[in-house]
Motif scaffolding. Structure first.
Motif, PDB file in Angstrom:
ATOM      1  N   LEU A  19       0.830  -1.208   0.000  1.00 14.41           N
ATOM      2  CA  LEU A  19       0.000   0.000   0.000  1.00 14.41           C
ATOM      3  C   LEU A  19       0.865   1.259   0.000  1.00 14.41           C
ATOM      4  CD1 LEU A  19      -2.851   1.212   0.095  1.00 14.41           C
ATOM      5  CD2 LEU A  19      -2.680   1.124   2.600  1.00 14.41           C
ATOM      6  N   PHE A  20       1.848   1.316   0.877  1.00 13.58           N
ATOM      7  CA  PHE A  20       2.750   2.474   0.916  1.00 13.58           C
ATOM      8  C   PHE A  20       3.487   2.626  -0.415  1.00 13.58           C
ATOM      9  CE2 PHE A  20       2.981   1.993   5.729  1.00 13.58           C
ATOM     10  CZ  PHE A  20       2.354   3.197   6.001  1.00 13.58           C
ATOM     11  N   TRP A  21       3.902   1.523  -0.991  1.00 12.02           N
ATOM     12  CA  TRP A  21       4.642   1.541  -2.246  1.00 12.02           C
ATOM     13  C   TRP A  21       3.767   2.127  -3.358  1.00 12.02           C
ATOM     14  CZ3 TRP A  21       7.064  -3.688  -4.241  1.00 12.02           C
ATOM     15  CH2 TRP A  21       7.964  -3.436  -5.255  1.00 12.02           C
ATOM     16  N   ASP A 100       1.702   0.123 -12.820  1.00 11.90           N
ATOM     17  CA  ASP A 100       1.165   1.028 -11.792  1.00 11.90           C
ATOM     18  C   ASP A 100       2.039   2.257 -11.575  1.00 11.90           C
ATOM     19  OD1 ASP A 100      -0.988  -0.707 -11.294  1.00 11.90           O
ATOM     20  OD2 ASP A 100       0.205  -1.868  -9.870  1.00 11.90           O
ATOM     21  N   TYR A 101       3.170   2.324 -12.261  1.00  9.55           N
ATOM     22  CA  TYR A 101       4.112   3.441 -12.113  1.00  9.55           C
ATOM     23  C   TYR A 101       4.507   3.642 -10.656  1.00  9.55           C
ATOM     24  CZ  TYR A 101       3.049   4.629 -16.955  1.00  9.55           C
ATOM     25  OH  TYR A 101       2.901   4.591 -18.311  1.00  9.55           O
ATOM     26  N   LYS A 102       4.682   2.537  -9.931  1.00 10.78           N
ATOM     27  CA  LYS A 102       5.009   2.690  -8.512  1.00 10.78           C
ATOM     28  C   LYS A 102       6.503   2.791  -8.264  1.00 10.78           C
ATOM     29  CE  LYS A 102       4.580  -2.152  -7.190  1.00 10.78           C
ATOM     30  NZ  LYS A 102       3.850  -3.106  -6.393  1.00 10.78           N
ATOM     31  N   GLY A 103       7.336   2.401  -9.204  1.00  8.47           N
ATOM     32  CA  GLY A 103       8.772   2.568  -9.062  1.00  8.47           C
ATOM     33  C   GLY A 103       9.372   1.681  -7.993  1.00  8.47           C
ATOM     34  N   CYS A 104      10.292   2.226  -7.247  1.00  9.67           N
ATOM     35  CA  CYS A 104      11.036   1.520  -6.200  1.00  9.67           C
ATOM     36  C   CYS A 104      10.699   2.176  -4.865  1.00  9.67           C
ATOM     37  CB  CYS A 104      12.528   1.645  -6.506  1.00  9.67           C
ATOM     38  SG  CYS A 104      13.649   1.240  -5.167  1.00  9.67           S
ATOM     39  N   LEU A 105      10.307   1.395  -3.885  1.00  8.17           N
ATOM     40  CA  LEU A 105       9.932   1.964  -2.587  1.00  8.17           C
ATOM     41  C   LEU A 105      11.095   2.725  -1.960  1.00  8.17           C
ATOM     42  CD1 LEU A 105       7.826   2.362  -0.372  1.00  8.17           C
ATOM     43  CD2 LEU A 105       8.546   0.172   0.593  1.00  8.17           C
ATOM     44  N   MET A 106      12.318   2.242  -2.126  1.00  9.94           N
ATOM     45  CA  MET A 106      13.475   2.926  -1.546  1.00  9.94           C
ATOM     46  C   MET A 106      13.681   4.288  -2.225  1.00  9.94           C
ATOM     47  SD  MET A 106      15.419   2.022   1.002  1.00  9.94           S
ATOM     48  CE  MET A 106      15.455   0.252   1.086  1.00  9.94           C
ATOM     49  N   THR A 107      13.588   4.319  -3.549  1.00  6.19           N
ATOM     50  CA  THR A 107      13.732   5.572  -4.293  1.00  6.19           C
ATOM     51  C   THR A 107      12.582   6.516  -3.960  1.00  6.19           C
ATOM     52  OG1 THR A 107      14.843   4.382  -6.072  1.00  6.19           O
ATOM     53  CG2 THR A 107      14.003   6.560  -6.599  1.00  6.19           C
ATOM     54  N   ASN A 108      11.366   5.972  -3.882  1.00  6.34           N
ATOM     55  CA  ASN A 108      10.212   6.794  -3.522  1.00  6.34           C
ATOM     56  C   ASN A 108      10.402   7.417  -2.140  1.00  6.34           C
ATOM     57  OD1 ASN A 108       9.196   5.785  -5.905  1.00  6.34           O
ATOM     58  ND2 ASN A 108       7.672   4.476  -4.954  1.00  6.34           N
ATOM     59  N   VAL A 111      12.797  10.359  -2.297  1.00  7.39           N
ATOM     60  CA  VAL A 111      12.191  11.534  -2.908  1.00  7.39           C
ATOM     61  C   VAL A 111      11.123  12.159  -2.003  1.00  7.39           C
ATOM     62  CG1 VAL A 111      10.783  12.313  -4.873  1.00  7.39           C
ATOM     63  CG2 VAL A 111      12.705  10.759  -5.251  1.00  7.39           C
ATOM     64  N   GLU A 112      10.322  11.308  -1.352  1.00  4.95           N
ATOM     65  CA  GLU A 112       9.206  11.819  -0.563  1.00  4.95           C
ATOM     66  C   GLU A 112       9.605  12.284   0.837  1.00  4.95           C
ATOM     67  OE1 GLU A 112       4.624  10.696   0.678  1.00  4.95           O
ATOM     68  OE2 GLU A 112       5.919   9.070   0.003  1.00  4.95           O
ATOM     69  N   LEU A 113      10.593  11.653   1.442  1.00  7.15           N
ATOM     70  CA  LEU A 113      10.938  11.954   2.838  1.00  7.15           C
ATOM     71  C   LEU A 113      12.418  12.322   3.004  1.00  7.15           C
ATOM     72  CD1 LEU A 113       8.948   9.012   4.473  1.00  7.15           C
ATOM     73  CD2 LEU A 113       8.253  11.415   4.327  1.00  7.15           C
ATOM     74  N   VAL A 169      13.309   6.308 -11.234  1.00 13.80           N
ATOM     75  CA  VAL A 169      12.572   7.576 -11.242  1.00 13.80           C
ATOM     76  C   VAL A 169      11.952   7.806 -12.622  1.00 13.80           C
ATOM     77  CG1 VAL A 169      12.788  10.086 -11.058  1.00 13.80           C
ATOM     78  CG2 VAL A 169      13.929   8.610  -9.388  1.00 13.80           C
ATOM     79  N   VAL A 170      12.735   7.664 -13.680  1.00 10.10           N
ATOM     80  CA  VAL A 170      12.214   7.873 -15.036  1.00 10.10           C
ATOM     81  C   VAL A 170      11.125   6.851 -15.349  1.00 10.10           C
ATOM     82  CG1 VAL A 170      12.825   7.829 -17.490  1.00 10.10           C
ATOM     83  CG2 VAL A 170      14.304   8.998 -15.862  1.00 10.10           C
ATOM     84  N   GLY A 171      11.237   5.662 -14.775  1.00 15.55           N
ATOM     85  CA  GLY A 171      10.236   4.626 -14.985  1.00 15.55           C
ATOM     86  C   GLY A 171       8.865   4.990 -14.449  1.00 15.55           C
TER      87      GLY A 171
END
Length: 192
Positions: A19-21, A100-108, A111-113, A169-171
């Protein structure tokens, strides 16, 4: 005597991770977690802590899963250079196939935090794990004569970490096909 848990904490953590991802940290409310996990707030708080603690545990789980995958892909028998090439192509293909364009949780998370100390530590650890795994395969490739003596495994590993995170990120963009089509092969040409 405490009550026994009537749910699988590991399955709940994996579900929260998904869900977070998909939604991100900020966009996921505690009510979203309650609904998605099918658990009461008390069970979530009692098992994982608050939303932030649950998120960090989910990032930890993601990081452990990634570490296992990296060890499997990069530290196994066979050509170290081919293992690196295959991993870079795997990242590229994964970014293009991410419906789903969710990318990588670590990269997200990075970027987010960017100001969250706990999140930053986990991201740094994930990047270091990736760098170490890549460097190990590249050192092995150089020892086996697959990688020229003029190629620095440490520098190449850092470059590849940056490239792989950029691919993630580009993904997440609608123009990913245009940018990722030849990027992977151009980057891999540096290993020749």
């Amino acid at each position: 005597m405490g009550r026994t848990k009537e749910f699988d904490p590991d399955a709940a953590l994996r579900s929260a991770m998904e869900l977070f991802w998909r939604k991100g940290y900020e966009a996921t409310s505690m009510q979203d977690l309650v609904d998605h996990l099918g658990l009461g707030r008390g069970s979530i708080y009692g098992t994982f802590g608050g939303k932030r603690e649950l998120y960090l545990k989910a990032v930890d789980r993601y990081g452990e899963d990634a570490r296992v995958m990296l060890v499997h892909r990069l530290a196994g028998p066979g050509s170290g250079l081919q293992a690196v090439r295959d991993l870079v192509r795997f990242y590229g293909a994964g970014a293009l196939a991410d419906e789903d364009y969710k990318g990588c949780l670590m990269t997200n998370t990075a970027v987010e935090l960017p100001a969250d100390e706990g999140a930053c530590r986990r991201v740094a650890s994930g990047l270091e794990t990736l760098e170490t795994a890549l460097m190990g395969a590249l050192v092995r490739a150089r020892a086996e004569g697959e990688l020229g003596p003029d190629k620095d495994p440490a520098s190449l590993a850092r470059f590849l970490v940056t490239l792989l995170q950029g691919i993630r990120v580009v993904g997440k963009t609608a123009v990913r096909q245009r940018y990722l089509d030849d990027t992977v092969e151009r980057a891999l040409a540096l290993l020749d």
